[in-house]
Enzyme design. Sequence first.
Site, PDB file in Angstrom:
ATOM      1  N   ASP A   8       0.811  -1.179   0.277  1.00  0.00           N
ATOM      2  CA  ASP A   8       0.096  -0.195   0.020  1.00  0.00           C
ATOM      3  C   ASP A   8       0.859   1.082   0.046  1.00  0.00           C
ATOM      4  O   ASP A   8       2.303   1.040  -0.249  1.00  0.00           O
ATOM      5  CB  ASP A   8      -1.016  -0.150   1.219  1.00  0.00           C
ATOM      6  CG  ASP A   8      -0.274   0.279   2.632  1.00  0.00           C
ATOM      7  OD1 ASP A   8       0.989   0.271   2.586  1.00  0.00           O
ATOM      8  OD2 ASP A   8      -0.925   0.410   3.488  1.00  0.00           O
ATOM      9  N   CYS A  65       3.240  -2.992   3.924  1.00  0.00           N
ATOM     10  CA  CYS A  65       2.271  -2.070   4.272  1.00  0.00           C
ATOM     11  C   CYS A  65       3.271  -1.074   5.417  1.00  0.00           C
ATOM     12  O   CYS A  65       4.471  -1.356   5.635  1.00  0.00           O
ATOM     13  CB  CYS A  65       0.870  -2.384   4.783  1.00  0.00           C
ATOM     14  SG  CYS A  65       0.880  -3.211   6.160  1.00  0.00           S
ATOM     15  N   THR A  67       2.981  -1.034   8.773  1.00  0.00           N
ATOM     16  CA  THR A  67       3.727  -1.831   9.914  1.00  0.00           C
ATOM     17  C   THR A  67       3.864  -3.497   9.364  1.00  0.00           C
ATOM     18  O   THR A  67       4.343  -4.036  10.250  1.00  0.00           O
ATOM     19  CB  THR A  67       2.577  -1.818  10.760  1.00  0.00           C
ATOM     20  OG1 THR A  67       1.397  -2.473  10.369  1.00  0.00           O
ATOM     21  CG2 THR A  67       2.281  -0.585  11.473  1.00  0.00           C
ATOM     22  N   HIS A  98      10.853 -23.879   8.343  1.00  0.00           N
ATOM     23  CA  HIS A  98       9.774 -24.760   9.230  1.00  0.00           C
ATOM     24  C   HIS A  98       8.339 -24.490   8.771  1.00  0.00           C
ATOM     25  O   HIS A  98       7.388 -25.373   8.932  1.00  0.00           O
ATOM     26  CB  HIS A  98      10.002 -24.240  10.604  1.00  0.00           C
ATOM     27  CG  HIS A  98      11.269 -24.916  11.420  1.00  0.00           C
ATOM     28  ND1 HIS A  98      11.433 -24.824  12.781  1.00  0.00           N
ATOM     29  CD2 HIS A  98      12.365 -25.283  11.191  1.00  0.00           C
ATOM     30  CE1 HIS A  98      12.454 -25.329  13.066  1.00  0.00           C
ATOM     31  NE2 HIS A  98      13.192 -25.650  11.825  1.00  0.00           N
ATOM     32  N   HIS A 133       7.961 -30.763   9.614  1.00  0.00           N
ATOM     33  CA  HIS A 133       7.494 -29.652   9.584  1.00  0.00           C
ATOM     34  C   HIS A 133       6.255 -29.360   8.349  1.00  0.00           C
ATOM     35  O   HIS A 133       5.156 -28.680   8.614  1.00  0.00           O
ATOM     36  CB  HIS A 133       8.229 -28.444   8.934  1.00  0.00           C
ATOM     37  CG  HIS A 133       9.462 -28.528   9.882  1.00  0.00           C
ATOM     38  ND1 HIS A 133       9.131 -28.097  11.235  1.00  0.00           N
ATOM     39  CD2 HIS A 133      10.866 -28.678   9.678  1.00  0.00           C
ATOM     40  CE1 HIS A 133      10.485 -28.075  11.803  1.00  0.00           C
ATOM     41  NE2 HIS A 133      11.429 -28.655  11.020  1.00  0.00           N
TER      42      HIS A 133
HETATM   43  C1  RB5 Z   1      -1.598   2.961   6.271  1.00  0.00           C
HETATM   44  O1  RB5 Z   1      -1.657   4.219   7.094  1.00  0.00           O
HETATM   45  C2  RB5 Z   1      -1.333   1.788   7.396  1.00  0.00           C
HETATM   46  O2  RB5 Z   1      -2.312   1.711   8.216  1.00  0.00           O
HETATM   47  C3  RB5 Z   1      -0.967   0.744   6.509  1.00  0.00           C
HETATM   48  O3  RB5 Z   1       0.013   0.769   5.868  1.00  0.00           O
HETATM   49  C4  RB5 Z   1      -0.719  -0.541   7.623  1.00  0.00           C
HETATM   50  O4  RB5 Z   1       0.282  -0.463   8.326  1.00  0.00           O
HETATM   51  C5  RB5 Z   1      -1.828  -1.640   8.250  1.00  0.00           C
HETATM   52  O5  RB5 Z   1      -1.631  -2.399   8.893  1.00  0.00           O
END
Ligand code: RB5
Length: 141
Positions: A8, A65, A67, A98, A133
Amino acid sequence: MKIAIGSDHGGFDMKEIVTAFLRDLGHEVEDAGCYSRDSVDYPVIADKVCKLVQEGICLQGILICGTGIGVSIAANRHRNIRAALCHEAYTARMSRQHNNANILCFGGRVLGIEIALDVVGTWVETAFEGGRHQRRIDMFS
Ligand code: RB5
């Protein structure tokens, strides 16, 4: 190896760097978007990368993304997808050995470039060990 990649807006800059890195290593990369820093919904991108892997068009996929959490949750809702959220090389290696993870997820806002490329390089180079595994993976497949 043919690898699907997607992000994203939170992972867009990192996706561009990782794509170039993988191509330099000789991999073929299918870029499922996004294609700019404009805001997009990460489940849409996760769907596209998972489909490429589920259909066998790509052997493995990478999702980024902000996080790494959103894409990993979304990806793991897809049948036969084993998405691993890894922010260092040890868990990236173990997710292949694994868990036979077929999608790597991480946060573009979490990792610096050098650590991210270490994680990606380790993940794409590590093979599944099979044996006990595989038995465990079969239990939830
Ligand atoms: C976008 O701002 C953020 O929420 C997305 O990239 C991600 O971290 C969601 O888990």
